[in-house]
Design a protein around this motif. Sequence first.
Motif, PDB file in Angstrom:
ATOM      1  N   PHE A 105     -33.948 -17.640 -18.946  1.00 10.10           N
ATOM      2  CA  PHE A 105     -33.916 -19.051 -18.548  1.00 10.10           C
ATOM      3  C   PHE A 105     -33.705 -19.155 -17.033  1.00 10.10           C
ATOM      4  N   ASP A 106     -34.106 -20.312 -16.473  1.00 11.52           N
ATOM      5  CA  ASP A 106     -33.847 -20.551 -15.047  1.00 11.52           C
ATOM      6  C   ASP A 106     -32.367 -20.773 -14.796  1.00 11.52           C
ATOM      7  N   MET A 107     -31.733 -21.514 -15.714  1.00  9.60           N
ATOM      8  CA  MET A 107     -30.309 -21.815 -15.537  1.00  9.60           C
ATOM      9  C   MET A 107     -29.575 -21.622 -16.851  1.00  9.60           C
ATOM     10  N   VAL A 108     -28.383 -21.067 -16.758  1.00 13.56           N
ATOM     11  CA  VAL A 108     -27.512 -20.904 -17.918  1.00 13.56           C
ATOM     12  C   VAL A 108     -26.258 -21.722 -17.617  1.00 13.56           C
ATOM     13  N   GLY A 109     -25.994 -22.739 -18.416  1.00 21.36           N
ATOM     14  CA  GLY A 109     -24.860 -23.630 -18.147  1.00 21.36           C
ATOM     15  C   GLY A 109     -23.809 -23.531 -19.236  1.00 21.36           C
ATOM     16  N   PHE A 110     -22.579 -23.209 -18.839  1.00 23.86           N
ATOM     17  CA  PHE A 110     -21.471 -23.135 -19.802  1.00 23.86           C
ATOM     18  C   PHE A 110     -20.616 -24.381 -19.689  1.00 23.86           C
ATOM     19  N   THR A 111     -20.089 -24.841 -20.813  1.00 29.54           N
ATOM     20  CA  THR A 111     -19.100 -25.912 -20.759  1.00 29.54           C
ATOM     21  C   THR A 111     -17.726 -25.295 -20.942  1.00 29.54           C
ATOM     22  N   LEU A 112     -16.789 -25.736 -20.099  1.00 33.93           N
ATOM     23  CA  LEU A 112     -15.435 -25.163 -20.089  1.00 33.93           C
ATOM     24  C   LEU A 112     -14.485 -26.189 -20.692  1.00 33.93           C
ATOM     25  N   GLY A 138     -28.985 -10.494  -9.196  1.00 31.09           N
ATOM     26  CA  GLY A 138     -30.048 -10.672  -8.213  1.00 31.09           C
ATOM     27  C   GLY A 138     -30.771 -11.995  -8.406  1.00 31.09           C
ATOM     28  N   ASP A 139     -31.783 -12.211  -7.582  1.00 33.53           N
ATOM     29  CA  ASP A 139     -32.550 -13.458  -7.651  1.00 33.53           C
ATOM     30  C   ASP A 139     -33.379 -13.553  -8.924  1.00 33.53           C
ATOM     31  N   ASP A 140     -33.536 -12.419  -9.641  1.00 36.15           N
ATOM     32  CA  ASP A 140     -34.298 -12.454 -10.891  1.00 36.15           C
ATOM     33  C   ASP A 140     -33.454 -12.943 -12.057  1.00 36.15           C
ATOM     34  N   MET A 141     -32.160 -13.115 -11.821  1.00 35.50           N
ATOM     35  CA  MET A 141     -31.261 -13.551 -12.896  1.00 35.50           C
ATOM     36  C   MET A 141     -31.083 -15.067 -12.857  1.00 35.50           C
ATOM     37  N   PRO A 142     -30.761 -15.685 -14.002  1.00 35.98           N
ATOM     38  CA  PRO A 142     -30.595 -17.138 -14.002  1.00 35.98           C
ATOM     39  C   PRO A 142     -29.427 -17.591 -13.132  1.00 35.98           C
ATOM     40  N   LEU A 143     -29.493 -18.840 -12.712  1.00 32.24           N
ATOM     41  CA  LEU A 143     -28.343 -19.477 -12.077  1.00 32.24           C
ATOM     42  C   LEU A 143     -27.312 -19.699 -13.176  1.00 32.24           C
ATOM     43  N   VAL A 144     -26.089 -19.207 -12.968  1.00 36.18           N
ATOM     44  CA  VAL A 144     -25.035 -19.375 -13.979  1.00 36.18           C
ATOM     45  C   VAL A 144     -24.092 -20.478 -13.504  1.00 36.18           C
ATOM     46  N   ALA A 145     -24.054 -21.571 -14.264  1.00 38.96           N
ATOM     47  CA  ALA A 145     -23.288 -22.752 -13.875  1.00 38.96           C
ATOM     48  C   ALA A 145     -22.234 -23.044 -14.935  1.00 38.96           C
ATOM     49  N   ALA A 146     -21.256 -23.868 -14.558  1.00 40.20           N
ATOM     50  CA  ALA A 146     -20.225 -24.253 -15.525  1.00 40.20           C
ATOM     51  C   ALA A 146     -19.680 -25.623 -15.156  1.00 40.20           C
ATOM     52  N   GLY A 147     -19.368 -26.394 -16.186  1.00 40.81           N
ATOM     53  CA  GLY A 147     -18.766 -27.710 -15.974  1.00 40.81           C
ATOM     54  C   GLY A 147     -17.798 -27.998 -17.103  1.00 40.81           C
ATOM     55  N   GLY A 148     -17.280 -29.216 -17.131  1.00 34.80           N
ATOM     56  CA  GLY A 148     -16.299 -29.562 -18.162  1.00 34.80           C
ATOM     57  C   GLY A 148     -14.900 -29.622 -17.576  1.00 34.80           C
ATOM     58  N   PRO A 156      -9.868 -18.969 -12.108  1.00 32.86           N
ATOM     59  CA  PRO A 156      -9.961 -17.768 -12.963  1.00 32.86           C
ATOM     60  C   PRO A 156     -11.397 -17.296 -13.198  1.00 32.86           C
ATOM     61  N   LEU A 157     -12.369 -18.180 -13.003  1.00 28.57           N
ATOM     62  CA  LEU A 157     -13.764 -17.816 -13.311  1.00 28.57           C
ATOM     63  C   LEU A 157     -14.652 -17.693 -12.073  1.00 28.57           C
ATOM     64  N   THR A 158     -14.062 -17.789 -10.893  1.00 29.51           N
ATOM     65  CA  THR A 158     -14.907 -17.872  -9.696  1.00 29.51           C
ATOM     66  C   THR A 158     -15.731 -16.609  -9.433  1.00 29.51           C
ATOM     67  N   ASP A 159     -15.281 -15.462  -9.930  1.00 32.11           N
ATOM     68  CA  ASP A 159     -16.064 -14.233  -9.707  1.00 32.11           C
ATOM     69  C   ASP A 159     -17.326 -14.198 -10.562  1.00 32.11           C
ATOM     70  N   TYR A 160     -17.378 -15.038 -11.596  1.00 31.79           N
ATOM     71  CA  TYR A 160     -18.445 -14.916 -12.598  1.00 31.79           C
ATOM     72  C   TYR A 160     -19.473 -16.061 -12.563  1.00 31.79           C
ATOM     73  N   ILE A 161     -19.109 -17.174 -11.964  1.00 33.88           N
ATOM     74  CA  ILE A 161     -19.936 -18.380 -12.029  1.00 33.88           C
ATOM     75  C   ILE A 161     -20.543 -18.661 -10.651  1.00 33.88           C
ATOM     76  N   ASP A 162     -21.814 -19.029 -10.613  1.00 28.72           N
ATOM     77  CA  ASP A 162     -22.473 -19.326  -9.330  1.00 28.72           C
ATOM     78  C   ASP A 162     -22.086 -20.705  -8.804  1.00 28.72           C
ATOM     79  N   VAL A 163     -22.023 -21.680  -9.702  1.00 28.52           N
ATOM     80  CA  VAL A 163     -21.695 -23.042  -9.244  1.00 28.52           C
ATOM     81  C   VAL A 163     -20.972 -23.786 -10.366  1.00 28.52           C
ATOM     82  N   PHE A 164     -19.918 -24.509  -9.986  1.00 29.16           N
ATOM     83  CA  PHE A 164     -19.189 -25.359 -10.924  1.00 29.16           C
ATOM     84  C   PHE A 164     -19.560 -26.816 -10.659  1.00 29.16           C
TER      85      PHE A 164
END
Length: 346
Positions: A105-112, A138-148, A156-164
Amino acid sequence: MSHPVEIDPILLSKVSKPARYVGGEWNSVVKDHDAVKLTVAYCFPDVYEVAMSHLGLRILYALLNERPDVAAERVYAPWPDMEEVMRSQGYPLFSLETKTPVRDFDMVGFTLQYEMSFTNILNMLDLAGIPLFAKDRGDDMPLVAAGGPCAYNAEPLTDYIDVFFLGESEESTQVLADTIIAWKEQGKPGGKKGLLKQLSQQPGNYVPSFYEAQYDAKGDFQGLTVTEPGAPAEIEKCVVSDVEHVFFPTKPIVPNIDIVHNRAVLELFRGCSRGCRFCQAGMLYRPVREKSPEHLADLAKQIIANSGYNEISLMSLSSADYSCLPELVDPQRWQADADFLALEFV
Ligand code: SF4
């Protein structure tokens, strides 16, 4: 082009509740990925029955799928027996709608929604074959986002998420989709960092790689220092000002197995007038904004007609405080549609 994951039906029949993994529910949306400009995997880091009951993802899923240029799909955490099958057979984590591997996917979005689910996020990234650390993707991987709600305490999650995303997402999600589509159409200028720079300029977006967290001698969080020129020093949450007219889904997905909240949902208002000092939700969702009983009744009739449900949750932080509650539940309001809706007042 992505190839769907094909789960052996014999193996699927041996796990508990196979319906958790097959999709195909009434009102779920299946689109051709080659016919859209953006693909989004909305991930809830918990099991199907819990995830399907969450109103926020129902809203964002339907909101993005209203757009002909976007395909939004659902991904939930597998139960341990299914995870064992996936790991032993080499099945990557996949979406319910098209069985597309999440990493495609282009973007993977998690809800927290609660901190106890954070380890499930890491497990889902691992099952998807996506490197856990943002710096390793890398740039071939989806943008990993999180909200909620837990995005307000993101460290605690800043090392793993691209944008909150902080705050209510109905409006900012449209801006986000437009930004990613334009970035792709322009040939992805600046790579993923170029996209993150654009996102960091939009309200409510926190790009953790553009900041350094400060802690005192006891290890308590003290604040953030901007490390990327141009990134805002403060990030404000997004608030939907016109709750009456904001998008609300009227074609809810009807599950094939029972879930925690297996009924239609009406959101009466946002915020809470009580203001209890200990309450995270009461603070985060300020100010109070109500929908009119006329609009809610109209939504309810559409939702029931589209889903077949005959029970409605009146969902808000403190629904009994809705100022128009007597008008909304007045049987006379529903009399003309009583047979069609098969409603009972108990
Ligand atoms: S949601 Fe409940 S606990 Fe929170 S502020 Fe409102 S009344 Fe208080």
